[in-house]
Scaffold this motif. Structure first.
Motif, short mmCIF file in Angstrom:
data_model
loop_
_atom_site.label_atom_id
_atom_site.label_comp_id
_atom_site.label_asym_id
_atom_site.label_seq_id
_atom_site.Cartn_x
_atom_site.Cartn_y
_atom_site.Cartn_z
N ALA A 1 0.84 -1.20 0.00
CA ALA A 1 0.00 0.00 0.00
C ALA A 1 0.87 1.25 0.00
O ALA A 1 0.95 1.97 0.97
N ALA B 1 -12.97 2.71 -3.84
CA ALA B 1 -11.77 2.72 -3.01
C ALA B 1 -12.03 2.06 -1.66
O ALA B 1 -11.20 1.30 -1.16
N VAL C 1 -8.49 0.91 -0.64
CA VAL C 1 -7.47 1.73 -1.27
C VAL C 1 -7.52 3.13 -0.66
O VAL C 1 -8.59 3.65 -0.37
N THR D 1 -2.78 4.41 -3.35
CA THR D 1 -2.25 3.06 -3.23
C THR D 1 -1.82 2.60 -4.62
O THR D 1 -2.55 2.80 -5.59
#
Length: 183
Positions: free
Chosen positions: A9, A127, A132, A149
């Motif tokens: 990430a 997301a 994310v 990310t």
């Protein structure tokens, strides 16, 4: 696997995003976006085929075009097996990335890669479902960039999360991961 997701990430700048939660399965996701051909796409549409998803934006100077070039190379290396994948770039910049802009952008890469966009709330939902992180970063004047990310998410045909290909990971591990998601 959670460790690898957390490791993967990374934002395009300013260091890592600490977001180690696994993405939901496709059957649990509730997003709906518009592809670069102006067709509606829902997470449920992808169940039944393995899926590869990358979050990015067309104004990205390095990570996004590099990743999409990598994905194009992986698809070539997969040969006919690549036709069994859903492949998408989901934009984190809905203000600039319209379907027409995405169509022009994804035309620079493998034609199997779809560009997806939507309203800010639709992007936020996608997301959230993928776990994310992204944010707008102001620059000089009215200009901005996006931190996001930067991993490639892989899902099995039944919609379960399979793996992530981290931007900083040795690229030779990507195709074996994709093949496992295809099985």
């Amino acid at each position: 696997m959670a460790f690898m997701l957390g490791l993967g990430a990374y934002r395009t700048s300013n260091g890592p995003v600490l977001n180690a939660a696994l993405p939901l399965s496709m059957s649990e996701m509730s997003w709906q976006l518009t592809d670069h051909r102006k067709r509606a796409v829902r997470s449920a549409d992808w169940i039944g085929r393995s899926t590869m998803v990358f979050f990015g934006f067309t104004w990205c100077p390095d990570v996004c075009p590099t990743t999409l070039s990598d994905i194009s190379g992986w698809l070539e290396e997969l040969g006919p097996d690549a036709d069994r994948l859903n492949i998408a770039l989901i934009s984190v910049d809905p203000d600039r990335d319209t379907p027409d802009v995405l169509a022009e952008y994804v035309a620079n890469f493998d034609p199997r890669i779809a560009g997806l966009t939507g309203t800010p709330s639709q992007i936020a939902q996608a997301a959230e479902d993928f776990r994310v992180s992204y944010r707008k970063v102001p620059r000089d004047g009215d200009d901005y960039t996006m931190d996001h990310t930067a991993g490639v998410f892989l899902f099995y045909p039944d919609g379960r999360f399979a793996s992530i290909i981290d931007f900083h990971e040795d690229r030779r591990f990507a195709v074996p991961k994709i093949r496992r998601a295809l099985s």
